[in-house]
Design a protein around this motif. Structure first.
Motif, PDB file in Angstrom:
ATOM      1  N   SER A  58      30.202  38.961  28.267  1.00 53.87           N
ATOM      2  CA  SER A  58      30.072  40.410  28.393  1.00 53.87           C
ATOM      3  C   SER A  58      30.304  40.849  29.828  1.00 53.87           C
ATOM      4  O   SER A  58      30.643  41.994  30.080  1.00 53.87           O
ATOM      5  N   GLU A  59      30.140  39.936  30.782  1.00 53.58           N
ATOM      6  CA  GLU A  59      30.273  40.354  32.175  1.00 53.58           C
ATOM      7  C   GLU A  59      31.723  40.235  32.687  1.00 53.58           C
ATOM      8  O   GLU A  59      31.973  40.311  33.871  1.00 53.58           O
ATOM      9  N   SER A  60      32.675  40.047  31.747  1.00 52.06           N
ATOM     10  CA  SER A  60      34.078  40.002  32.151  1.00 52.06           C
ATOM     11  C   SER A  60      34.495  41.352  32.706  1.00 52.06           C
ATOM     12  O   SER A  60      34.238  42.382  32.097  1.00 52.06           O
ATOM     13  N   ILE A  61      35.159  41.327  33.850  1.00 53.72           N
ATOM     14  CA  ILE A  61      35.613  42.594  34.421  1.00 53.72           C
ATOM     15  C   ILE A  61      37.044  42.886  34.007  1.00 53.72           C
ATOM     16  O   ILE A  61      37.447  44.027  33.879  1.00 53.72           O
ATOM     17  N   VAL A  62      37.799  41.816  33.752  1.00 54.68           N
ATOM     18  CA  VAL A  62      39.148  41.979  33.200  1.00 54.68           C
ATOM     19  C   VAL A  62      39.162  41.313  31.827  1.00 54.68           C
ATOM     20  O   VAL A  62      38.816  40.142  31.705  1.00 54.68           O
ATOM     21  N   GLU A  63      39.528  42.080  30.820  1.00 51.35           N
ATOM     22  CA  GLU A  63      39.577  41.555  29.456  1.00 51.35           C
ATOM     23  C   GLU A  63      40.964  41.762  28.887  1.00 51.35           C
ATOM     24  O   GLU A  63      41.395  42.898  28.679  1.00 51.35           O
ATOM     25  N   ILE A  64      41.657  40.673  28.666  1.00 48.55           N
ATOM     26  CA  ILE A  64      42.998  40.767  28.098  1.00 48.55           C
ATOM     27  C   ILE A  64      42.955  40.175  26.700  1.00 48.55           C
ATOM     28  O   ILE A  64      42.476  39.064  26.508  1.00 48.55           O
ATOM     29  N   LEU A  65      43.415  40.951  25.723  1.00 48.56           N
ATOM     30  CA  LEU A  65      43.333  40.495  24.333  1.00 48.56           C
ATOM     31  C   LEU A  65      44.691  40.579  23.652  1.00 48.56           C
ATOM     32  O   LEU A  65      45.314  41.638  23.621  1.00 48.56           O
ATOM     33  N   GLY A  66      45.139  39.448  23.138  1.00 45.86           N
ATOM     34  CA  GLY A  66      46.362  39.407  22.328  1.00 45.86           C
ATOM     35  C   GLY A  66      47.553  40.066  22.990  1.00 45.86           C
ATOM     36  O   GLY A  66      48.354  40.739  22.324  1.00 45.86           O
ATOM     37  N   LEU A  67      47.694  39.879  24.291  1.00 49.55           N
ATOM     38  CA  LEU A  67      48.735  40.604  25.020  1.00 49.55           C
ATOM     39  C   LEU A  67      50.122  40.015  24.760  1.00 49.55           C
ATOM     40  O   LEU A  67      50.335  38.808  24.883  1.00 49.55           O
ATOM     41  N   ARG A  68      51.042  40.909  24.397  1.00 52.66           N
ATOM     42  CA  ARG A  68      52.438  40.509  24.214  1.00 52.66           C
ATOM     43  C   ARG A  68      53.341  41.513  24.907  1.00 52.66           C
ATOM     44  O   ARG A  68      53.056  42.703  24.944  1.00 52.66           O
TER      45      ARG A  68
ATOM     46  N   VAL B 242      38.205  37.485  32.704  1.00 56.29           N
ATOM     47  CA  VAL B 242      37.942  37.154  34.103  1.00 56.29           C
ATOM     48  C   VAL B 242      36.537  37.615  34.451  1.00 56.29           C
ATOM     49  O   VAL B 242      36.254  38.817  34.433  1.00 56.29           O
ATOM     50  N   PRO B 243      35.650  36.663  34.746  1.00 51.74           N
ATOM     51  CA  PRO B 243      34.281  37.046  35.097  1.00 51.74           C
ATOM     52  C   PRO B 243      34.257  37.775  36.444  1.00 51.74           C
ATOM     53  O   PRO B 243      35.073  37.500  37.319  1.00 51.74           O
TER      54      PRO B 243
ATOM     55  N   THR C  94      36.591  41.390  42.620  1.00 51.48           N
ATOM     56  CA  THR C  94      37.183  40.306  41.838  1.00 51.48           C
ATOM     57  C   THR C  94      38.663  40.250  42.178  1.00 51.48           C
ATOM     58  O   THR C  94      39.321  41.286  42.282  1.00 51.48           O
ATOM     59  N   VAL C  95      39.165  39.039  42.393  1.00 58.76           N
ATOM     60  CA  VAL C  95      40.582  38.909  42.744  1.00 58.76           C
ATOM     61  C   VAL C  95      41.316  38.170  41.632  1.00 58.76           C
ATOM     62  O   VAL C  95      40.855  37.129  41.174  1.00 58.76           O
ATOM     63  N   VAL C  96      42.416  38.742  41.178  1.00 60.77           N
ATOM     64  CA  VAL C  96      43.283  38.033  40.239  1.00 60.77           C
ATOM     65  C   VAL C  96      44.601  37.819  40.956  1.00 60.77           C
ATOM     66  O   VAL C  96      45.246  38.784  41.374  1.00 60.77           O
ATOM     67  N   LEU C  97      44.980  36.564  41.149  1.00 61.19           N
ATOM     68  CA  LEU C  97      46.237  36.320  41.855  1.00 61.19           C
ATOM     69  C   LEU C  97      47.146  35.427  41.037  1.00 61.19           C
ATOM     70  O   LEU C  97      46.687  34.644  40.202  1.00 61.19           O
ATOM     71  N   THR C  98      48.439  35.576  41.247  1.00 56.03           N
ATOM     72  CA  THR C  98      49.394  34.686  40.590  1.00 56.03           C
ATOM     73  C   THR C  98      50.012  33.801  41.658  1.00 56.03           C
ATOM     74  O   THR C  98      50.097  34.197  42.825  1.00 56.03           O
ATOM     75  N   THR C  99      50.409  32.634  41.250  1.00 52.97           N
ATOM     76  CA  THR C  99      51.037  31.746  42.208  1.00 52.97           C
ATOM     77  C   THR C  99      51.791  30.653  41.473  1.00 52.97           C
ATOM     78  O   THR C  99      51.502  30.360  40.312  1.00 52.97           O
TER      79      THR C  99
END
Ligand SMILES: Nc1ncnc2c1ncn2[C@@H]1O[C@H](COP(=O)(O)OP(=O)(O)O)[C@@H](O)[C@H]1O
Ligand SMILES: [Mg+2]
Lengths: 316, 283
Positions: free
Chosen positions: A2-12, A31-32, A191-196
Motif C-alpha cells: 500500500s505504501e507504493s508511491i509509483v504503481e504501474i499496472l498492466g502497462l503496454r 516502487v516503495p 523517491t528516485v526512479v532511474l533507468t540505466t
C-alpha cells in the motif's frame, strides 16, 4: 504494497506505424516510497517509453500508472506537480541562465518571486553550481548541465524524481558526482526512479532493481538479492580453437563440481558456476585438451544476472 | 513546508494560472534581453520598403507613374503610402507570429528539445501552446505600433489616417495578432523542423504578396479569379481590416465580413496548431 508511491499496472505501449513496435509489453511495477529504484536493461528495452508514460509524455496503449495516487493519464497536469523529470537529453532552457532555469521552473510551479529566488539559491548551493549561476547552459560541461537538470527537476519538491539514463555521456568523475547528488536526495524523502544500461550504476546506487528486456520485467529485487539468487554465478567464457567435439567438452564441463550450466556461444562455450576455489583451474585444464584459446571471467554482478536470464550481454 | 507548491486548497485554475503567468514572465525576460535584434527585425522591412517606394521612387520619377495603385489611391485621396501603411503593419503582425512561434518551435522540436521542459509545467499541454499564441500576439501588437510611425512619416506624400471607431481598430488589431500567433503555431508544428527554411519561399512570400499588402483588395476587381482566390489567404483580412480601421479612404471590405473572417481563421488555425502541438509533444 500500500505504501507504493509509483504503481504501474498492466502497462503496454505499441507505437503505431507501418511496422508497429511493442515497446512496453505488460509491465507491473510497485516502487516503495523513499527508495532509489533502477530500471536496468539494454538499449531498446522500453525504459524510456515506460518513463515517458509515467511522466505524462506518452499515452499508454493499455494499463495504468498512478503516482502518489494520481492517475497520470486521467490527470496529467496534476500529476506533473508531484513528479520531477530529467529526460535522457538536455532540455535546459538555452535562452536562460542557470539561475533562471531553476527560478522560472519554480515560478511555473506557483512559487512567489521571493520564495522562488530563495529556493533557486539554495539548490545552486546544494548542487555546487553557485559560481555558475549566471552561465548559460551551452557554457556548462556535461556533468554540470546534468546536475543543473536534476536541481531544476526537484525544485518544486516533487515526490518522485525520474531520471532517464542520467549518466549517459558523462565522464567517470562526473558520473560519481551525479551519483552522490542522487544519493543525497534520500535525505529529502524523494523517491528516485532511474533507468540505466550500466549495471555498475544500478548496483552502486539503487536499493531495488527491475531488469527489463523486450518491454517486459524479467525480475525485480535488491541488487544483493538478485546476485545471490539468480546469479550467484561466476561466468567463464571459453574461446575455442575450432568447435570440434564441443558436445563432448560440454558434457565433461557440466560434471565438474560447482558448474551449474554450460551453454554454447559464438566461438566457444559459456560456463556458469558457483564461486569456489580452484574451479577456474579445473575448467581450464579440461578445456585445454579440446583446444582452449582464451578465457574471460565475468564476476558475479547484475551483468551475470542479465546473462543468466536472457543469454545475452547488456551491451549487445 | 511554507514553499510547498501545490497546496491542496489551491484549485486547478489557480495552479494553471500561475504556471501560465510564469511562462509569460519567462518569455518577457528573454525578449527584453534581445530587444535590439527584436526591434531591428521588426523595423527593417517597413523601413526599407517605405524608403524605396514612397520616398526614393517618387523623387526619381517626379510623379506616380511607377506605382500602379497610385492612381487609384489618389482617387480616394492619399498616395501609395496610404495603401502601404496598413499593409506593412499587417506584414509586421504576421511576421512576428512566424518569428515568435514558428521558428523557435521548429528549432525546439528539431534540435534542442527545450520545449520538453515547458511541457512539464503543471497545466494542460494545450495551454502551453496558447501561451505561445498570446505572447506572440503581444509582440505583433508591439510590432504594429513600431511600424505605424515609420509608415506615417517616411512617405513623401502625406498619408491619410482616420480612425472612426477605436473599438473596431482594437478588435482588428487584437484578432489579427492572435491570428498571426496561431498561424505561427500551425506552421511550427506541421512543417518538419528541417524544412523550416523553405517556409519563407513556400508560405510567407506567397501569403504576403497575395495578401493585399501592396494594393487594396478592391483593386483586384479586373482580375476576378485572383480576387476570389486570395480570399483563402488569412493575411488579406488582416490588411483589409487595418485598412478599414485606419485608412478608410481607400476602398476596403465590409467591417463585419472582416471581423468574422479574422475570427474564423483564428479559431481554425488555433485548433490546427493545438492539434499539431499535441502530436509533436506526446507520443
Ligand atoms: N516514438 C517512437 N516511435 C516508434 N518506435 C519507438 C518510439 N520510441 C521508441 N520506439 C521503439 O520502442 C522500443 C523501446 O524504446 P525505448 O523505450 O526508447 O527503449 P530504451 O529506453 O530502453 O532504450 C525500441 O524498439 C524503439 O525503437
Ligand atoms: Mg532510453
Amino acid at each position: 504494497m500500500s505504501e507504493s508511491i509509483v504503481e504501474i499496472l498492466g502497462l503496454r505501449k505499441v507505437y503505431a506505424g507501418k511496422n508497429p513496435v511493442t515497446a512496453v509489453d505488460g509491465i507491473d511495477l510497485h516502487v516503495p516510497s523513499g527508495l532509489i529504484y533502477g530500471l536496468l536493461g539494454p538499449n531498446g528495452a522500453g525504459k524510456t517509453t515506460t518513463i515517458s508514460i509515467a511522466t505524462t509524455r506518452a499515452i499508454p496503449t493499455a494499463g495504468s500508472v498512478k503516482i502518489a495516487g494520481i492517475d497520470v493519464v486521467a490527470h496529467p497536469a496534476l500529476a506533473r506537480c508531484v513528479i520531477g523529470v530529467v529526460p535522457q537529453y538536455n532540455t535546459l532552457d538555452r535562452s536562460c541562465t542557470a539561475f533562471e532555469n531553476i527560478y522560472f521552473h519554480c515560478r511555473y510551479f506557483g512559487m512567489a518571486k521571493q520564495v522562488a529566488a530563495q529556493r533557486t539559491a539554495q539548490l545552486l548551493e546544494q548542487f555546487r553550481l553557485s559560481d555558475r549561476a549566471a552561465a548559460y547552459p551551452q557554457a556548462l560541461s556535461g556533468g554540470l548541465a546534468q546536475r543543473l537538470q536534476i536541481a531544476r527537476a526537484i525544485a518544486h519538491h516533487p515526490k518522485v524524481l525520474f531520471l532517464d539514463e542520467p549518466s549517459a555521456g558523462l565522464d567517470p568523475q562526473s558520473r560519481i558526482a551525479m551519483w552522490d547528488a542522487v544519493q543525497a536526495l534520500r535525505g529529502e524523502g524523494i523517491t528516485v526512479v532511474l533507468t540505466t544500461h550500466y549495471m555498475e550504476e544500478a548496483d552502486a546506487i539503487c536499493d531495488r532493481v527491475a531488469i527489463i528486456d523486450h518491454g517486459k520485467i524479467l525480475i525485480e529485487d535488491s541488487p544483493a538479492a538478485l546476485k545471490a539468487s539468480v546469479g550467484g554465478d561466476i561466468i567463464y567464457d571459453l574461446r575455442m580453437r575450432g568447435v570440434r567435439d564441443s558436445g563432448l567438452l560440454e558434457k565433461e564441463l557440466a560434471t565438474i563440481e560447482g558448474v551449474t550450466r554450460v551453454e554454447v556461444i559464438e566461438g566457444g562455450l559459456r560456463v556458469l558456476a558457483r564461486v569456489q576455489d580452484g574451479l577456474l583451474a579445473k575448467v581450464v585444464t579440461t578445456a585445454n585438451e579440446y583446444g582452449l584459446r582464451d578465457v574471460t571471467t565475468i564476476e558475479p554482478s547484475l551483468e551475470t544476472v542479465f546473462i543468466r536470464l536472457t543469454g545475452r550481454d547488456l551491451r549487445e | 513546508m511554507s514553499e510547498a507548491v501545490v497546496n491542496s486548497n489551491d484549485t486547478k485554475i489557480v495552479v494553471y494560472t500561475r504556471a501560465f503567468l510564469g511562462l509569460m514572465q519567462r518569455d518577457f525576460r528573454v525578449l527584453t534581453r534581445e530587444i535590439v535584434p527584436f526591434l531591428i527585425r521588426i523595423a527593417m522591412n517597413p523601413l526599407l520598403f517605405l524608403f524605396v517606394f514612397t520616398f526614393v521612387m517618387p523623387h526619381m520619377t517626379g510623379g506616380s507613374t511607377l506605382s500602379p495603385t497610385a492612381g487609384m489611391a489618389a482617387a480616394g485621396g492619399g498616395g501609395f503610402g496610404t495603401v502601404l501603411l496598413p499593409g506593412l503593419m499587417a506584414v509586421a503582425i504576421m511576421f512576428s507570429g512566424i518569428a515568435a512561434v514558428a521558428l523557435p518551435l521548429a528549432q525546439e522540436f528539431g534540435v534542442t528539445r527545450e520545449i520538453d521542459d515547458r511541457v512539464m509545467c503543471p497545466l494542460p499541454i494545450g495551454a502551453v501552446a496558447i501561451e505561445k499564441i498570446v505572447f506572440s500576439a503581444i509582440q505583433s501588437i508591439f510590432a504594429a505600433a513600431v511600424v505605424f510611425p515609420l509608415a506615417y512619416y517616411i512617405p513623401s506624400t502625406p498619408v491619410l489616417v482616420h480612425v472612426s471607431s477605436w473599438w473596431f481598430f482594437i478588435a482588428v488589431l487584437v484578432l489579427a495578432s492572435l491570428l498571426a500567433g496561431a498561424l505561427g503555431l500551425t506552421i511550427g508544428t506541421f512543417v518538419q523542423p528541417k524544412q523550416i527554411g523553405l517556409i519563407f519561399g513556400v508560405v510567407i512570400m506567397p501569403i504576403t504578396f497575395l495578401g493585399c499588402v501592396y494594393y487594396p483588395w478592391a483593386a483586384l476587381s479586373p482580375i476576378k479569379w485572383l480576387q476570389n482566390g486570395v480570399l483563402i489567404n488569412p493575411i488579406v483580412y488582416i490588411t483589409e481590416g487595418l485598412r478599414a480601421a485606419l485608412t478608410p479612404t481607400v476602398g476596403h471590405m465590409p467591417d463585419a465580413t472582416i471581423l468574422a473572417m479574422l475570427l474564423f481563421f483564428f479559431v481554425l488555425l488555433t485548433l490546427m496548431g493545438l492539434r499539431g502541438f499535441a502530436n509533436r509533444v506526446l507520443s
